[in-house]
Design a protein around this motif. Structure first.
Motif, PDB file in Angstrom:
ATOM      1  N   LEU A 206       0.753  -1.098  -0.031  1.00  0.00           N
ATOM      2  CA  LEU A 206      -0.121   0.151   0.147  1.00  0.00           C
ATOM      3  C   LEU A 206       0.886   1.243  -0.083  1.00  0.00           C
ATOM      4  N   VAL A 207       0.669   2.045  -0.868  1.00  0.00           N
ATOM      5  CA  VAL A 207       1.773   3.384  -1.173  1.00  0.00           C
ATOM      6  C   VAL A 207       1.020   4.385  -0.766  1.00  0.00           C
ATOM      7  N   TYR A 208      -0.221   5.071  -1.021  1.00  0.00           N
ATOM      8  CA  TYR A 208      -0.850   6.084  -0.291  1.00  0.00           C
ATOM      9  C   TYR A 208      -2.305   5.977  -0.917  1.00  0.00           C
ATOM     10  N   LEU A 209      -3.143   6.829  -0.179  1.00  0.00           N
ATOM     11  CA  LEU A 209      -4.629   7.100  -0.585  1.00  0.00           C
ATOM     12  C   LEU A 209      -4.958   8.585  -0.531  1.00  0.00           C
ATOM     13  N   GLU A 210      -5.906   8.744  -1.447  1.00  0.00           N
ATOM     14  CA  GLU A 210      -6.095  10.098  -1.919  1.00  0.00           C
ATOM     15  C   GLU A 210      -7.815  10.339  -1.762  1.00  0.00           C
ATOM     16  N   ILE A 257      -0.344   8.676   3.445  1.00  0.00           N
ATOM     17  CA  ILE A 257       0.961   8.204   2.789  1.00  0.00           C
ATOM     18  C   ILE A 257       1.431   6.896   3.630  1.00  0.00           C
ATOM     19  N   ASN A 258       2.288   6.265   2.958  1.00  0.00           N
ATOM     20  CA  ASN A 258       3.302   5.130   3.478  1.00  0.00           C
ATOM     21  C   ASN A 258       4.575   5.739   3.641  1.00  0.00           C
ATOM     22  N   LEU A 259       4.918   5.985   4.879  1.00  0.00           N
ATOM     23  CA  LEU A 259       6.142   6.682   5.256  1.00  0.00           C
ATOM     24  C   LEU A 259       7.446   5.944   4.438  1.00  0.00           C
ATOM     25  N   ASP A 260       7.268   4.377   4.649  1.00  0.00           N
ATOM     26  CA  ASP A 260       8.286   3.708   3.980  1.00  0.00           C
ATOM     27  C   ASP A 260       8.309   3.781   2.389  1.00  0.00           C
ATOM     28  N   LYS A 261       7.350   4.413   1.885  1.00  0.00           N
ATOM     29  CA  LYS A 261       7.256   4.545   0.324  1.00  0.00           C
ATOM     30  C   LYS A 261       8.100   5.779  -0.107  1.00  0.00           C
ATOM     31  N   GLN A 270       5.057  26.758  -0.763  1.00  0.00           N
ATOM     32  CA  GLN A 270       3.756  26.349   0.014  1.00  0.00           C
ATOM     33  C   GLN A 270       4.182  25.175   1.023  1.00  0.00           C
ATOM     34  N   GLY A 271       5.375  24.792   1.022  1.00  0.00           N
ATOM     35  CA  GLY A 271       5.685  23.933   1.915  1.00  0.00           C
ATOM     36  C   GLY A 271       6.580  22.499   1.296  1.00  0.00           C
ATOM     37  N   TYR A 272       6.324  21.527   2.150  1.00  0.00           N
ATOM     38  CA  TYR A 272       7.085  20.361   1.778  1.00  0.00           C
ATOM     39  C   TYR A 272       6.193  19.366   0.657  1.00  0.00           C
ATOM     40  N   LYS A 273       6.793  18.920  -0.235  1.00  0.00           N
ATOM     41  CA  LYS A 273       6.286  18.193  -1.260  1.00  0.00           C
ATOM     42  C   LYS A 273       6.781  16.842  -1.177  1.00  0.00           C
ATOM     43  N   ILE A 274       6.242  15.451  -1.342  1.00  0.00           N
ATOM     44  CA  ILE A 274       6.684  14.332  -1.199  1.00  0.00           C
ATOM     45  C   ILE A 274       6.872  13.579  -2.577  1.00  0.00           C
ATOM     46  N   LYS A 275       7.891  13.091  -2.836  1.00  0.00           N
ATOM     47  CA  LYS A 275       7.978  12.162  -4.143  1.00  0.00           C
ATOM     48  C   LYS A 275       7.869  10.590  -3.555  1.00  0.00           C
TER      49      LYS A 275
END
Length: 306
Positions: A206-210, A257-261, A270-275
């Motif tokens: 499971l990677v992330y949910l939106e 989000i899955n922090l491990d991914k 605007q702040g942090y952006k996650i890849k």
């Protein structure tokens, strides 16, 4: 052409846009006070010939009108046009256009005030005179405030994101050298609102949910690729299903989000952006969650990033 390209790149830059009530009140208050003090000090429109009490009253009225106009526009427009005012889509160009709209509306209100306070006739000449004076008084401080706000947040979040990325890479190196066995994957089941609607995914896939209106997009790895399934549910319900799995974190009202991914962390105004693994999209982190996100991602004490 190069100059036009630079201008377009500037206008397309992400710009911080806080639509919260507290932010609207603060900005409206600050510019209302600025207008009041500016008029009180410089006393344009021949106000210096008026009695002192009348001068103070007129300055206060113009400041109050500025406060009301900015507050109403800043509070109501995002309600009527939520997609347009999404921070993820907000740019410097949109900010400039929004400022011009606000100044125009304040100018309209000021043209009416000129008639009430100074007995000026309401005609096109006085209307455009009010617009010119409003821009003359408001454009420079608004431009300075806008550029300052963008640059200060851009530097702050880029610096913090660079530090966070460096610590994340160090953490990954440590994890690679660890010999501890990987925990067995656990099956997570999401129950949709539709009858017999269920989705089961192993937590390590499971990677992330939106969030998508009344639905949730569940992104997961399958055969080395990122896939997604849509279920009818709410973020609150799926968050409850994930509460026993510490690697999942709700970084934004629309994302879990899955922090491990997480592959990398970047920063803009605007702040942090996650890849995220397998996705080209940069997911946002709510600014009020920056600290918690950093601590959860790195599993460090709160003071470690100071």
């Amino acid at each position: 052409m190069a100059k036009q390209s630079e201008i377009m790149n500037f206008l397309k830059q992400p710009f911080p846009h806080d639509t919260s009530l507290g932010c609207s009140i603060r900005i409206s208050r600050d510019f209302g006070i600025f207008v009041f003090l500016f008029l009180l000090v410089f006393r344009p429109f021949n106000m210096n010939v008026l009695p002192e009490q009348v001068i103070w009253f007129n300055c206060a009225v113009f400041g109050l009108v500025t406060f009301v106009c900015i507050f109403l526009l800043d509070s109501l427009l995002p309600i009527f046009f939520p997609d347009y005012f999404k921070e993820s889509n907000w740019t410097t160009g949109k900010q400039i256009f929004n400022v011009l709209v606000v100044l125009f509306c304040i100018g309209v209100a000021n043209s009416l005030l000129f008639r009430v306070l100074f007995g000026a006739q309401f005609n096109w000449t006085n209307f455009w005179r009010a617009q010119f004076i409003t821009c003359l008084v408001g454009l420079l401080p608004i431009a300075i405030f806008t550029l300052y706000r963008q640059n200060i947040w851009l530097r702050q979040f880029r610096k913090e994101a660079a530090l966070l990325q460096e610590k994340l890479e160090d953490k990954k190196k440590v994890e690679i050298t660890e010999t501890a066995s990987t925990p067995a994957p656990q099956l997570i089941t999401f129950a949709g609102d539709n009858s017999n609607e269920k989705l089961s995914v192993e937590d390590n896939h499971l990677v992330y949910l939106e969030s998508a209106s009344n639905y949730v997009k569940v992104f997961f790895e399958k055969n080395g690729r990122l896939n997604y399934t849509i279920i009818r549910s709410t973020m609150k319900k799926v968050e409850e299903a994930l509460q026993d799995h510490t690697m999942f974190f709700r970084c934004h009202r629309t994302y879990i989000i899955n922090l491990d991914k997480i592959e990398s962390v970047e920063g803009n105004a605007q702040g942090y952006k996650i890849k995220i693994t397998g996705s080209e999209e940069r997911l946002p982190v709510s600014r009020n969650l920056n600290k918690e996100f950093s601590d959860r991602l790195l599993a460090v004490r709160p003071e470690a990033l100071s």
